[in-house]
Scaffold this active site. Structure first.
Site, PDB file in Angstrom:
ATOM      1  N   ARG A 262      29.047  46.648  39.865  1.00 25.12           N
ATOM      2  CA  ARG A 262      29.982  47.535  39.618  1.00 25.12           C
ATOM      3  C   ARG A 262      30.566  47.477  38.148  1.00 25.12           C
ATOM      4  O   ARG A 262      30.550  46.297  37.627  1.00 25.12           O
ATOM      5  CB  ARG A 262      31.453  47.139  40.288  1.00 25.12           C
ATOM      6  CG  ARG A 262      31.280  47.367  41.915  1.00 25.12           C
ATOM      7  CD  ARG A 262      32.199  46.863  42.813  1.00 25.12           C
ATOM      8  NE  ARG A 262      31.784  46.840  44.120  1.00 25.12           N
ATOM      9  CZ  ARG A 262      32.831  46.658  45.272  1.00 25.12           C
ATOM     10  NH1 ARG A 262      33.989  46.402  44.814  1.00 25.12           N
ATOM     11  NH2 ARG A 262      32.493  46.906  46.426  1.00 25.12           N
ATOM     12  N   ARG A 277      36.374  39.334  39.198  1.00 23.76           N
ATOM     13  CA  ARG A 277      36.067  40.592  39.093  1.00 23.76           C
ATOM     14  C   ARG A 277      34.769  40.635  38.066  1.00 23.76           C
ATOM     15  O   ARG A 277      34.813  40.475  36.908  1.00 23.76           O
ATOM     16  CB  ARG A 277      37.157  41.248  38.404  1.00 23.76           C
ATOM     17  CG  ARG A 277      37.114  42.874  38.363  1.00 23.76           C
ATOM     18  CD  ARG A 277      38.203  43.472  37.930  1.00 23.76           C
ATOM     19  NE  ARG A 277      39.388  42.876  38.700  1.00 23.76           N
ATOM     20  CZ  ARG A 277      39.801  43.668  39.864  1.00 23.76           C
ATOM     21  NH1 ARG A 277      39.405  44.639  40.445  1.00 23.76           N
ATOM     22  NH2 ARG A 277      41.063  43.166  40.284  1.00 23.76           N
ATOM     23  N   GLU A 349      42.312  39.234  47.711  1.00 24.91           N
ATOM     24  CA  GLU A 349      41.488  40.023  48.692  1.00 24.91           C
ATOM     25  C   GLU A 349      40.006  39.423  48.604  1.00 24.91           C
ATOM     26  O   GLU A 349      39.666  39.223  47.692  1.00 24.91           O
ATOM     27  CB  GLU A 349      41.296  41.631  48.244  1.00 24.91           C
ATOM     28  CG  GLU A 349      40.677  42.341  49.312  1.00 24.91           C
ATOM     29  CD  GLU A 349      39.826  43.473  48.248  1.00 24.91           C
ATOM     30  OE1 GLU A 349      38.772  43.848  48.770  1.00 24.91           O
ATOM     31  OE2 GLU A 349      40.251  44.081  47.520  1.00 24.91           O
ATOM     32  N   SER A 352      37.597  43.942  52.674  1.00 22.23           N
ATOM     33  CA  SER A 352      38.333  45.194  53.283  1.00 22.23           C
ATOM     34  C   SER A 352      37.555  45.731  54.416  1.00 22.23           C
ATOM     35  O   SER A 352      36.123  45.934  54.144  1.00 22.23           O
ATOM     36  CB  SER A 352      38.187  46.160  52.113  1.00 22.23           C
ATOM     37  OG  SER A 352      39.322  45.998  51.287  1.00 22.23           O
ATOM     38  N   ARG A 391      33.819  35.380  45.922  1.00 20.08           N
ATOM     39  CA  ARG A 391      35.184  35.014  46.256  1.00 20.08           C
ATOM     40  C   ARG A 391      35.282  33.984  47.323  1.00 20.08           C
ATOM     41  O   ARG A 391      36.252  33.202  47.440  1.00 20.08           O
ATOM     42  CB  ARG A 391      36.070  36.487  46.464  1.00 20.08           C
ATOM     43  CG  ARG A 391      35.969  37.191  45.536  1.00 20.08           C
ATOM     44  CD  ARG A 391      37.191  38.345  45.479  1.00 20.08           C
ATOM     45  NE  ARG A 391      37.141  39.297  44.486  1.00 20.08           N
ATOM     46  CZ  ARG A 391      38.050  40.102  44.169  1.00 20.08           C
ATOM     47  NH1 ARG A 391      38.962  40.284  45.323  1.00 20.08           N
ATOM     48  NH2 ARG A 391      37.984  41.085  43.162  1.00 20.08           N
TER      49      ARG A 391
END
Length: 427
Positions: A262, A277, A349, A352, A391
């Site tokens: 990403r 991130r 988070e 999702s 994560r």
């Protein structure tokens, strides 16, 4: 992607759904384009009908030896052929305009999704476990990893720049162990089928899941036109593109462990330190392909599968129902699972899980044939992280850290670590 016929028949509901997402009404604009398209098609069909009729009349005129009438009709047919060719090109342009307008519109939220602007309006569904307490000030994951000599951002930056990391020794093995544990759980107990999928995809595949055209800046593209996947959702979901599935094959439950890429466009200044991130990270993805009748139950099931990973690792977490302003482009309803990070003293988070209805299926033309029916219907698609591996590693480091700087291995991971029970500073 929406069905323009559905929008025509449900214009108020469509605009109301967009309003929940903070968007202006769009039905009138879309229907205006579609009206122009329908009127143009009528004119084109009339021209084609007249050409066919004139072509038959030519034969009759020649049979009657009326050469003047035949020549006049032949000229008319030639003119109509040019009109039809131009009309077909105009039709393609109108279709492309409608497609472009439709492709940038997000999915409509379900009725039970809370209306809100951002993450502050999300609703807690449940909380599992108690935030870990320490008799010392807990460190952040990168402080733990660097002190162990097993997490190297400096060398990674020399090689690739910011937002990359090199994991070494026991931490590298811990990341692999986490992925293997997740895959074994999802395939062995929850019925997901493991896949090894392409990491490079074409435009159509990224369009199918809703990543293109709206989110092109969030992706990495190769010089020859491929896109690096931001998640295995793209590859897994597109396995049913342009296909018809028998209902007996549903639900299809798929999983894959892949690197993800990403660009993190728009994230300047956010989570610049550590592994939260990154441009490259690994994730175990869950995808379900199912019927409309079963998709909501499948959403709850998928979320529980992702939660079970954290339960087995004994990591505190909470599950949040996202509001309309915080949910993803293709989603009708999303649960975020947030793990407790003691170093940050907050939940972050880690997964999702979204149900997309037939939104992606329409973009991919993925359909199924109900048992005993000749009619075809679009499948419903779902996707979720089961979990983001990096994560999860962060959560293990912060929740299992010890006062002496070592990290205890969660019991469930010990077999995957070759019996290693503690990570200590590299010698």
């Amino acid at each position: 992607m929406f069905d323009i016929k559905w929008i025509r028949e449900n214009a108020e509901a469509f605009d109301a759904g967009l309003k929940k997402r903070g968007l202006a009404p769009l039905s009138a604009k879309l229907l205006e384009i579609d009206d122009a398209r329908r009127q143009h098609l009528t004119r084109l069909q009339d021209a084609q009908a007249r050409r066919n009729a004139a072509s038959k009349e030519i034969g009759k005129a020649k049979a009657a030896k009326d050469e003047a009438a035949a020549q006049k009709l032949m000229s008319e047919v030639a003119e109509l052929k040019e009109v039809i060719q131009q009309g077909e090109e105009e039709e393609r342009q109108i279709d492309a305009k409608l497609r472009d307008e439709m492709s940038g519109i997000p999915n409509i939220p379900l009725d039970d999704v809370p209306v809100g602007k951002d993450e502050n309006d999300n609703v807690e569904v449940r909380k599992v476990g108690t935030p870990t307490k320490f008799e010392f000030k807990p460190k952040l994951h990168f402080e733990i990893g660097e002190a162990l000599g097993l997490m190297d951002f400096e060398t990674a930056a020399k090689i690739s720049g910011a937002r990359f990391v090199i994991l070494k020794g026991a931490l590298a093995r811990l990341e692999r162990a986490l992925a293997m544990f997740m895959l074994d759980l999802h395939t062995g107990e929850f019925g997901y089928r493991e896949n090894i999928v392409p990491l490079l995809v074409k435009d159509d595949a990224a369009f199918g899941t809703g990543n293109l055209p709206k989110f092109a800046e969030d992706l990495f593209q190769t010089t020859n036109g491929y896109w690096l996947i931001p998640t295995a959702e793209i590859s897994l979901t597109n396995t049913v593109r342009e296909s018809t599935i028998d209902e007996a094959q549903l639900p299809m439950r798929l999983t894959a462990w892949t690197p993800c890429f990403r660009s993190e466009a728009g994230s300047a200044g956010r989570d610049t330190r550590g592994m939260i991130r990154q441009h490259q990270f690994s994730k175990v993805e869950l995808v379900s392909i199912t019927t409309p009748e079963e998709s909501l139950a499948e959403h709850e099931r998928m979320t529980s599968c992702a939660e079970e990973v954290l339960t087995r690792l004994k990591l505190p977490f909470r599950t949040m129902l996202l509001c309309t302003g915080d949910m993803g482009f293709a989603s009708r309803k999303t649960y975020d699972i947030e793990v407790w990070l003691p170093g940050e003293d907050t939940y972050r988070e880690i997964s999702s899980c979204s149900v997309c209805g037939d939104f992606q299926a329409r973009r991919m033309n993925a359909r199924y044939r109900p048992k005993g029916s000749k009619e075809l219907h679009f499948v419903h698609t779902l996707n979720g992280s089961g979990l983001a591996v990096g994560r999860t590693l962060i959560a293990v480091l912060e929740n299992y850290q010890q006062a002496d700087g070592s990290v205890t291995i969660p019991e469930a991971l010990v077999p995957y670590m070759g019996g290693l029970e503690t990570i200590e500073k590299a010698g």
